[in-house]
Design a protein around this motif. Structure first.
Motif, PDB file in Angstrom:
ATOM      1  N   LYS A   1       3.088  10.674 -42.615  1.00  0.00           N
ATOM      2  CA  LYS A   1       3.928  11.667 -43.283  1.00  0.00           C
ATOM      3  C   LYS A   1       4.446  12.690 -42.272  1.00  0.00           C
ATOM      4  O   LYS A   1       3.791  12.940 -41.260  1.00  0.00           O
ATOM      5  CB  LYS A   1       3.117  12.396 -44.346  1.00  0.00           C
ATOM      6  CG  LYS A   1       2.689  11.500 -45.474  1.00  0.00           C
ATOM      7  CD  LYS A   1       1.947  12.297 -46.518  1.00  0.00           C
ATOM      8  CE  LYS A   1       1.399  11.362 -47.575  1.00  0.00           C
ATOM      9  NZ  LYS A   1       0.508  12.082 -48.505  1.00  0.00           N
TER      10      LYS A   1
ATOM     11  N   HIS B   1       4.984  16.051 -40.405  1.00  0.00           N
ATOM     12  CA  HIS B   1       3.973  17.089 -40.257  1.00  0.00           C
ATOM     13  C   HIS B   1       4.391  18.364 -40.963  1.00  0.00           C
ATOM     14  O   HIS B   1       5.564  18.691 -41.094  1.00  0.00           O
ATOM     15  CB  HIS B   1       3.628  17.318 -38.787  1.00  0.00           C
ATOM     16  CG  HIS B   1       4.523  18.245 -38.052  1.00  0.00           C
ATOM     17  ND1 HIS B   1       4.200  19.557 -37.819  1.00  0.00           N
ATOM     18  CD2 HIS B   1       5.716  18.063 -37.499  1.00  0.00           C
ATOM     19  CE1 HIS B   1       5.180  20.127 -37.112  1.00  0.00           C
ATOM     20  NE2 HIS B   1       6.103  19.240 -36.929  1.00  0.00           N
ATOM     21  N   LYS B   2       3.379  19.059 -41.440  1.00  0.00           N
ATOM     22  CA  LYS B   2       3.618  20.283 -42.188  1.00  0.00           C
ATOM     23  C   LYS B   2       3.561  21.487 -41.265  1.00  0.00           C
ATOM     24  O   LYS B   2       2.778  21.525 -40.324  1.00  0.00           O
ATOM     25  CB  LYS B   2       2.548  20.451 -43.275  1.00  0.00           C
ATOM     26  CG  LYS B   2       2.582  19.349 -44.317  1.00  0.00           C
ATOM     27  CD  LYS B   2       3.890  19.371 -45.074  1.00  0.00           C
ATOM     28  CE  LYS B   2       3.889  18.366 -46.225  1.00  0.00           C
ATOM     29  NZ  LYS B   2       5.182  18.363 -46.924  1.00  0.00           N
TER      30      LYS B   2
ATOM     31  N   GLU C   1      10.090   3.239 -38.398  1.00  0.00           N
ATOM     32  CA  GLU C   1       9.462   4.476 -38.847  1.00  0.00           C
ATOM     33  C   GLU C   1      10.262   5.703 -38.412  1.00  0.00           C
ATOM     34  O   GLU C   1      10.444   6.636 -39.187  1.00  0.00           O
ATOM     35  CB  GLU C   1       8.021   4.591 -38.345  1.00  0.00           C
ATOM     36  CG  GLU C   1       7.372   5.832 -38.953  1.00  0.00           C
ATOM     37  CD  GLU C   1       5.865   5.832 -38.989  1.00  0.00           C
ATOM     38  OE1 GLU C   1       5.240   4.984 -38.313  1.00  0.00           O
ATOM     39  OE2 GLU C   1       5.317   6.682 -39.697  1.00  0.00           O
TER      40      GLU C   1
ATOM     41  N   HIS D   1      11.814   8.675 -40.851  1.00  0.00           N
ATOM     42  CA  HIS D   1      11.639  10.115 -40.623  1.00  0.00           C
ATOM     43  C   HIS D   1      12.978  10.799 -40.411  1.00  0.00           C
ATOM     44  O   HIS D   1      13.194  11.928 -40.862  1.00  0.00           O
ATOM     45  CB  HIS D   1      10.726  10.360 -39.419  1.00  0.00           C
ATOM     46  CG  HIS D   1       9.284  10.178 -39.720  1.00  0.00           C
ATOM     47  ND1 HIS D   1       8.410  11.233 -39.858  1.00  0.00           N
ATOM     48  CD2 HIS D   1       8.561   9.064 -39.939  1.00  0.00           C
ATOM     49  CE1 HIS D   1       7.198  10.779 -40.131  1.00  0.00           C
ATOM     50  NE2 HIS D   1       7.262   9.457 -40.175  1.00  0.00           N
TER      51      HIS D   1
ATOM     52  N   THR E   1      14.511  11.583 -43.667  1.00  0.00           N
ATOM     53  CA  THR E   1      13.867  12.762 -44.256  1.00  0.00           C
ATOM     54  C   THR E   1      14.402  14.045 -43.644  1.00  0.00           C
ATOM     55  O   THR E   1      14.736  14.998 -44.341  1.00  0.00           O
ATOM     56  CB  THR E   1      12.341  12.705 -44.039  1.00  0.00           C
ATOM     57  OG1 THR E   1      11.835  11.528 -44.670  1.00  0.00           O
ATOM     58  CG2 THR E   1      11.660  13.920 -44.637  1.00  0.00           C
TER      59      THR E   1
END
Lengths: 177, 177
Positions: A88, A90-91, B114, B118, B121
DNA sequence: AGTCTATATTCAAAAAATTGCATACACTGA
DNA sequence: TCAGTGTATGCAATTTTTTGAATATAGACT
């Protein structure tokens, strides 16, 4: 949980002690994965129990003995498995931006001063990264080919720091108005 | 520990329920401070016990009742105190970069795929941020003046995303070679 | 000898984040 | 009526991160 994998990735590059790994997490890997020494040692213990890494004791001259770990076949398989599955994004938890968001509540000079402090830090980081890049680009072509993916992480660092400094400049100009 | 302060900052802007705050953490504040609903509710409870915020129950039509919190004088003082003290640079834990670092171990197409996921996103995030910027820049001058600091956090987001996409482009090109 | 620094590792506790699970109100559509 | 969705809130357990403390080896310097 990627500390485990960050460690495995580094051990795959070369066998290392806990202390060696810590140095890597202060530089190189550490630019995109933060880890405390307690975490590293704890994780090494766990990985060792799981047989993902193996341990050998090494005597040193003029320094204390060190425990050197190397990745096992099982470890490499586990790492490859993780690498093939998507992660996912990164936050972000950036306290400085929380402060900027609420900055109208405090003296603007205080905010400016803090931004300038952070700017200084980021300039240093960028300098370090650019030095690393220069060293890399001066290395033999086969080295550059071998490490082209780690180089990409370096490029990410550089571009990110440059963007940050661009923003800081903008922010300081706005604050001066 | 800045979740507390992120919540106080937001409550200083306007009184909100836990749910309202959650929406803010999904957008706006959430671009630079990640928080889960469990965290938010738990923190609201603690802040309320500490008298940094006060609670009022609000009945709604067509919706469940909600608990609205507002910052107290004490809360504002606590927040100002925090705002005047320097924070440390935020730490990065980016699993994608760990994967790039060790990417030679897997099929390069997998890594490319991948990265492209990303990228998608990040493009979406950038679009959202640019939309927010447009809205802001279309607002009246006094609104722009009032929210110029929160706007700076938006600018940080935009510049950061742009840098990320620049890097992704570079990375994908390198991977194709 | 003692202090300081670097190398090297470990244990423990506290704090924070994440994950899982759950409840309740209210509306909408089949 | 029931299922699904959105609004709204909460509890608990687990995992991760951070902080604090400590020990040992070795060398250098006062």
């Amino acid at each position: 949980m990627s500390l485990k994998h960050a460690i495995l990735v580094q051990l795959e590059t070369e066998p290392s002690s806990g202390y060696d790994l810590l140095q890597h997490f202060k530089s190189g890997l550490g630019y995109f994965w933060n880890a405390k020494h307690q975490q590293i040692y704890q994780q090494l213990k766990t990985l060792s129990e799981q047989k993902l890494i193996s341990l050998s004791l090494e005597k040193q001259k003029g320094r204390p003995d060190k425990k050197t770990y190397q990745i096992t076949k099982l470890g490499t398989e586990e790492l490859k498995h993780w690498l093939t599955n998507p992660v996912k994004p990164h936050k972000i938890n950036d306290a400085l931006l929380v402060k900027v968001y609420g900055g109208h509540l405090i003296d603007q000079e205080n905010l400016q001063n803090e931004l300038m402090l952070h700017k200084k830090t980021h300039k240093k980081i960028l300098q370090d990264l650019l030095n690393m890049e220069r060293t890399f680009l001066e290395s033999p072509p086969q080295t550059q080919e071998k490490y082209k993916l780690p180089y990409l992480t370096l490029r990410r660092g550089i571009l990110g720091e440059q963007a940050w400094l661009t923003w800081a400049k903008e922010a300081l100009e706005m604050l001066k108005k």
